[in-house]
Scaffold this active site. Structure first.
Site, PDB file in Angstrom:
ATOM      1  N   LEU A  73       1.072  -1.291  -0.029  1.00 17.77           N
ATOM      2  CA  LEU A  73       0.048   0.213  -0.240  1.00 17.77           C
ATOM      3  C   LEU A  73       0.856   1.327  -0.040  1.00 17.77           C
ATOM      4  CD1 LEU A  73      -3.118  -1.171   2.339  1.00 17.77           C
ATOM      5  CD2 LEU A  73      -2.814  -1.222  -0.170  1.00 17.77           C
TER       6      LEU A  73
ATOM      7  N   ASN B 190       1.779   2.768  -2.355  1.00 17.98           N
ATOM      8  CA  ASN B 190       1.129   3.769  -3.654  1.00 17.98           C
ATOM      9  C   ASN B 190      -0.303   3.236  -3.855  1.00 17.98           C
ATOM     10  OD1 ASN B 190       1.529   5.847  -5.407  1.00 17.98           O
ATOM     11  ND2 ASN B 190       2.001   4.481  -7.101  1.00 17.98           N
TER      12      ASN B 190
ATOM     13  N   SER C  75       8.288  -2.685 -19.405  1.00 20.08           N
ATOM     14  CA  SER C  75       7.859  -1.371 -20.016  1.00 20.08           C
ATOM     15  C   SER C  75       8.476  -1.182 -21.535  1.00 20.08           C
ATOM     16  CB  SER C  75       8.177  -0.312 -19.133  1.00 20.08           C
ATOM     17  OG  SER C  75       8.122   0.996 -19.578  1.00 20.08           O
TER      18      SER C  75
ATOM     19  N   TYR D 191      15.086   3.838 -13.297  1.00 18.81           N
ATOM     20  CA  TYR D 191      13.604   2.988 -13.479  1.00 18.81           C
ATOM     21  C   TYR D 191      13.707   2.019 -14.554  1.00 18.81           C
ATOM     22  CZ  TYR D 191       9.026   1.790 -14.778  1.00 18.81           C
ATOM     23  OH  TYR D 191       7.837   1.137 -15.327  1.00 18.81           O
TER      24      TYR D 191
ATOM     25  N   LYS E 258      13.991  -2.101 -14.895  1.00 18.85           N
ATOM     26  CA  LYS E 258      13.102  -3.015 -15.773  1.00 18.85           C
ATOM     27  C   LYS E 258      14.003  -3.853 -16.712  1.00 18.85           C
ATOM     28  CE  LYS E 258       9.123  -2.106 -14.170  1.00 18.85           C
ATOM     29  NZ  LYS E 258       8.224  -3.015 -13.648  1.00 18.85           N
TER      30      LYS E 258
ATOM     31  N   PHE F 164       3.140   0.004 -23.183  1.00 15.30           N
ATOM     32  CA  PHE F 164       3.462   1.334 -23.827  1.00 15.30           C
ATOM     33  C   PHE F 164       2.691   2.289 -22.610  1.00 15.30           C
ATOM     34  CE2 PHE F 164       5.933   1.056 -27.690  1.00 15.30           C
ATOM     35  CZ  PHE F 164       5.972  -0.254 -27.523  1.00 15.30           C
TER      36      PHE F 164
HETATM   37  P1  NAD Z   1       1.220   1.369  -9.106  1.00 14.91           P
HETATM   38  O1  NAD Z   1       2.112   2.257  -8.335  1.00 14.91           O
HETATM   39  O2  NAD Z   1      -0.051   2.147  -9.268  1.00 14.91           O
HETATM   40  O3  NAD Z   1       1.196   0.081  -8.537  1.00 14.91           O
HETATM   41  C1  NAD Z   1       2.222  -0.536  -7.988  1.00 14.91           C
HETATM   42  C2  NAD Z   1       1.738  -1.197  -6.611  1.00 14.91           C
HETATM   43  O4  NAD Z   1       2.853  -1.815  -6.210  1.00 14.91           O
HETATM   44  C3  NAD Z   1       1.368  -0.073  -5.764  1.00 14.91           C
HETATM   45  O5  NAD Z   1      -0.066  -0.642  -5.357  1.00 14.91           O
HETATM   46  C4  NAD Z   1       2.290  -0.312  -4.471  1.00 14.91           C
HETATM   47  O6  NAD Z   1       1.661  -0.107  -3.359  1.00 14.91           O
HETATM   48  C5  NAD Z   1       2.889  -1.496  -4.589  1.00 14.91           C
HETATM   49  N1  NAD Z   1       3.994  -1.545  -4.238  1.00 14.91           N
HETATM   50  C6  NAD Z   1       5.212  -0.810  -4.504  1.00 14.91           C
HETATM   51  N2  NAD Z   1       6.437  -1.248  -3.806  1.00 14.91           N
HETATM   52  C7  NAD Z   1       6.095  -2.443  -3.248  1.00 14.91           C
HETATM   53  C8  NAD Z   1       6.621  -3.450  -2.147  1.00 14.91           C
HETATM   54  N3  NAD Z   1       8.139  -3.075  -1.986  1.00 14.91           N
HETATM   55  N4  NAD Z   1       6.073  -4.342  -1.936  1.00 14.91           N
HETATM   56  C9  NAD Z   1       4.638  -4.661  -2.276  1.00 14.91           C
HETATM   57  N5  NAD Z   1       3.964  -3.679  -3.094  1.00 14.91           N
HETATM   58  C10 NAD Z   1       4.778  -2.710  -3.526  1.00 14.91           C
HETATM   59  O7  NAD Z   1       1.763   1.336 -10.684  1.00 14.91           O
HETATM   60  P2  NAD Z   1       1.000   0.642 -11.988  1.00 14.91           P
HETATM   61  O8  NAD Z   1       1.149   1.935 -12.938  1.00 14.91           O
HETATM   62  O9  NAD Z   1       0.027  -0.035 -11.497  1.00 14.91           O
HETATM   63  O10 NAD Z   1       2.431  -0.134 -12.577  1.00 14.91           O
HETATM   64  C11 NAD Z   1       2.505  -1.416 -12.206  1.00 14.91           C
HETATM   65  C12 NAD Z   1       3.597  -2.071 -12.918  1.00 14.91           C
HETATM   66  O11 NAD Z   1       3.548  -1.798 -14.131  1.00 14.91           O
HETATM   67  C13 NAD Z   1       4.862  -1.522 -12.292  1.00 14.91           C
HETATM   68  O12 NAD Z   1       5.875  -2.392 -12.278  1.00 14.91           O
HETATM   69  C14 NAD Z   1       5.397  -0.582 -13.409  1.00 14.91           C
HETATM   70  O13 NAD Z   1       6.688  -0.318 -13.516  1.00 14.91           O
HETATM   71  C15 NAD Z   1       4.680  -1.286 -14.585  1.00 14.91           C
HETATM   72  N6  NAD Z   1       4.663  -0.375 -15.947  1.00 14.91           N
HETATM   73  C16 NAD Z   1       3.823   0.731 -15.512  1.00 14.91           C
HETATM   74  C17 NAD Z   1       3.645   1.481 -16.528  1.00 14.91           C
HETATM   75  C18 NAD Z   1       2.629   2.819 -16.337  1.00 14.91           C
HETATM   76  O14 NAD Z   1       2.800   3.762 -17.173  1.00 14.91           O
HETATM   77  N7  NAD Z   1       1.603   2.921 -15.343  1.00 14.91           N
HETATM   78  C19 NAD Z   1       4.093   1.437 -17.734  1.00 14.91           C
HETATM   79  C20 NAD Z   1       5.034   0.351 -18.119  1.00 14.91           C
HETATM   80  C21 NAD Z   1       4.878  -0.623 -16.916  1.00 14.91           C
HETATM   81  C1  WQD Z   2       3.432  11.572 -22.515  1.00 17.38           C
HETATM   82  C2  WQD Z   2       3.800  12.659 -23.328  1.00 17.38           C
HETATM   83  C3  WQD Z   2       5.179  14.144 -22.666  1.00 17.38           C
HETATM   84  C4  WQD Z   2       3.125  15.472 -18.773  1.00 17.38           C
HETATM   85  C5  WQD Z   2       6.448   7.523 -18.955  1.00 17.38           C
HETATM   86  C6  WQD Z   2       7.309   6.865 -18.491  1.00 17.38           C
HETATM   87  C7  WQD Z   2       7.507   5.455 -19.194  1.00 17.38           C
HETATM   88  C8  WQD Z   2       6.100   4.647 -18.958  1.00 17.38           C
HETATM   89  C9  WQD Z   2       4.893   5.260 -18.808  1.00 17.38           C
HETATM   90  C10 WQD Z   2       6.342   3.044 -17.117  1.00 17.38           C
HETATM   91  C11 WQD Z   2       5.361  13.143 -23.624  1.00 17.38           C
HETATM   92  C12 WQD Z   2       4.111  15.003 -22.522  1.00 17.38           C
HETATM   93  C13 WQD Z   2       3.424  14.758 -20.224  1.00 17.38           C
HETATM   94  C14 WQD Z   2       2.763  16.705 -19.091  1.00 17.38           C
HETATM   95  C15 WQD Z   2       3.376  16.618 -21.379  1.00 17.38           C
HETATM   96  N1  WQD Z   2       6.197   4.269 -17.625  1.00 17.38           N
HETATM   97  N2  WQD Z   2       3.779  15.366 -21.320  1.00 17.38           N
HETATM   98  N3  WQD Z   2       2.820  17.582 -20.229  1.00 17.38           N
HETATM   99  O1  WQD Z   2       6.993  10.053 -21.059  1.00 17.38           O
HETATM  100  O2  WQD Z   2       5.674   8.505 -22.624  1.00 17.38           O
HETATM  101  O3  WQD Z   2       6.255   7.540 -20.492  1.00 17.38           O
HETATM  102  O4  WQD Z   2       5.054   6.854 -18.566  1.00 17.38           O
HETATM  103  O5  WQD Z   2       7.257   2.382 -17.464  1.00 17.38           O
HETATM  104  O6  WQD Z   2       8.430   4.577 -18.640  1.00 17.38           O
HETATM  105  O7  WQD Z   2       8.646   7.390 -19.033  1.00 17.38           O
HETATM  106  O8  WQD Z   2       4.518   9.286 -20.616  1.00 17.38           O
HETATM  107  O9  WQD Z   2       2.712  10.610 -19.628  1.00 17.38           O
HETATM  108  O10 WQD Z   2       4.908  11.049 -18.690  1.00 17.38           O
HETATM  109  O11 WQD Z   2       4.301  11.791 -21.439  1.00 17.38           O
HETATM  110  O12 WQD Z   2       3.421  17.462 -22.214  1.00 17.38           O
HETATM  111  O13 WQD Z   2       2.759  17.560 -17.836  1.00 17.38           O
HETATM  112  O14 WQD Z   2       3.059  13.846 -22.791  1.00 17.38           O
HETATM  113  O15 WQD Z   2       6.270  15.309 -23.141  1.00 17.38           O
HETATM  114  O16 WQD Z   2       5.178  13.703 -25.000  1.00 17.38           O
HETATM  115  P1  WQD Z   2       5.949   8.975 -21.130  1.00 17.38           P
HETATM  116  P2  WQD Z   2       3.872  10.863 -19.984  1.00 17.38           P
END
Ligand code: NAD
Ligand code: WQD
Length: 333
Positions: free
Chosen positions: A33, A35, A124, A148, A152, A177
């Site tokens: 929890l 996040n 990711s 980060y 990954k 994505f």
């Molecule tokens: P999120 O932060 O909403 O979910 C992650 C969950 O993990 C949270 O509920 C948090 O409380 C829990 N957590 C964090 N550290 C922990 C720990 N040490 N032990 C147990 N629980 C823990 O994030 P999300 O957007 O749902 O992302 C989920 C996964 O997908 C992550 O691994 C993230 O890197 C990956 N991912 C997310 C995105 C994105 O843009 N949201 C994109 C690509 C990959």
């Molecule tokens: C999208 C577009 C910004 C915010 C990130 C992580 C990536 C992945 C997903 C986990 C870009 C523009 C954004 C703002 C803006 N996470 N922008 N004003 O950067 O593609 O990816 O989240 O794995 O690892 O890097 O996503 O939503 O931050 O940005 O203009 O306030 O929106 O420049 O073009 P991004 P984003």
């Protein structure tokens, strides 16, 4: 199947729990929890009409994991738990490597000890760094530009080695994505703490009136309107991709590395327009300089997801915005 979902109270994990339960699976959530809110578990149960076992604990707590695998006959693990803020990872690399990499190692070791070798890992598109060409297919070079992303890629490399050493592991590496949107019920969605890093939650807060103006990071990219273009994918489509990946591992356990995206790119200003339409609210914005580390265009090649998973994203930008707005204006407001 009985699935352990680490990070299952989080944004993507909660939507995956709903789709697993709706497909007849059972779910055990492990989340500290850090996040997420505890009440998400009840809302997952409300949407799906099924019960969830919830264990509040840190992924790195080996004793808890051991007890969890002893107490529940887990068939497979979907591993979301971890930290995900790029900027924070640059400032606090040790914390990112500790939670993401060390936490994953503890999980994989305890899985092996319990004889659980079926795993889906949340990777990711960040592992592609600044791509040489788009659409990006899974054979593109891997390179990262921040801790980060490096965490990954390290976990992907660890899992490739684990499978090499013991081919009885059945692993899917799913490269997401840009997940956006919320569940159509309006009961679960993304709830960032503090100022949102990502575009869509920021736009949603501007529409709600919680923030005055959006900062658009750069309008001098070589794109349709000069702003950055991304492959935004509805979180429910993403969740359904996990159910398909689980099915793929049942019929073919060989290592799968697969993009989950739509194959289309949308610019920042196109997203602003779509959200203004969906919400009926203006989204005032200013053009600022480029954000360091940003790339111009990023979108997925989707052929492999189609052939390996039989999965395609179905929800478009308008639905992503409508569902994000329902969540923002009803639940979060
Ligand atoms: P999120 O932060 O909403 O979910 C992650 C969950 O993990 C949270 O509920 C948090 O409380 C829990 N957590 C964090 N550290 C922990 C720990 N040490 N032990 C147990 N629980 C823990 O994030 P999300 O957007 O749902 O992302 C989920 C996964 O997908 C992550 O691994 C993230 O890197 C990956 N991912 C997310 C995105 C994105 O843009 N949201 C994109 C690509 C990959
Ligand atoms: C999208 C577009 C910004 C915010 C990130 C992580 C990536 C992945 C997903 C986990 C870009 C523009 C954004 C703002 C803006 N996470 N922008 N004003 O950067 O593609 O990816 O989240 O794995 O690892 O890097 O996503 O939503 O931050 O940005 O203009 O306030 O929106 O420049 O073009 P991004 P984003």
């Amino acid at each position: 199947m009985n699935i352990l979902v680490t990070g299952g109270a989080g944004y993507i994990g909660s939507h995956v729990c709903v789709e697993l339960l709706r497909s007849g699976h059972q779910v055990v959530v492990l989340d500290d929890l850090s996040n997420a809110e505890a009440s998400v578990i009840g809302r997952i149960e409300q949407i799906s009409g099924a019960a969830v076992v919830f264990v509040e604990a840190d992924l790195r707590d080996r004793a808890v994991l051991r007890q969890l695998f002893a107490a529940h006959a887990i068939d497979a693990v979907i591993h979301f738990a971890g930290l995900k803020a790029v900027g924070e990872s640059v400032a606090e690399p040790l914390r990112y490597y500790d939670v993401n990499v060390y936490g994953s190692i503890v999980l994989f070791e305890e899985m092996a000890a319990a004889g659980v070798k079926q795993l889906i890992f949340s990777s990711s598109a960040t592992v592609y760094g600044d791509p040489d060409q788009v659409p990006i297919d899974e054979s593109a070079p891997l390179r990262t530009t921040n801790p980060y992303g490096a965490s990954k890629l390290m976990i992907e490399n660890i899992l490739r080695d684990v499978v090499k050493a013991d081919p009885s592991w059945q692993v899917a590496l799913l490269r997401y994505f840009n997940p956006v949107g919320a569940h159509e019920s309006g009961l679960i969605g993304e709830n960032p703490r503090g100022i949102p890093n990502n575009l869509l939650p920021f736009i949603a807060q501007v529409a709600e009136g919680r923030r005055a103006r959006l900062a658009v990071f750069g309008n001098d990219y070589p794109t349709v309107d000069g702003t950055g273009m991304r492959d935004y994918i509805h979180v429910v489509d993403l969740a359904l991709g996990h159910v398909k990946a689980l099915e793929r591992l049942q019929r073919d356990g060989s290592l799968l590395t697969c993009n989950l995206g739509t194959g289309a790119a949308t610019s920042v200003l196109q997203m602003v327009d779509a959200f203004a339409r969906a919400s009926g609210r203006p989204i005032p914005y200013d053009i600022l300089p480029r954000r360091p580390g940003d790339i111009a265009v990023c979108y997925a090649a989707t052929t492999l997801a189609d052939t390996e998973l039989g999965w395609k994203a179905e929800r478009g930008i308008d639905q992503m915005c409508a569902d994000a707005w329902r969540w923002q204006s009803s639940f979060l407001a």
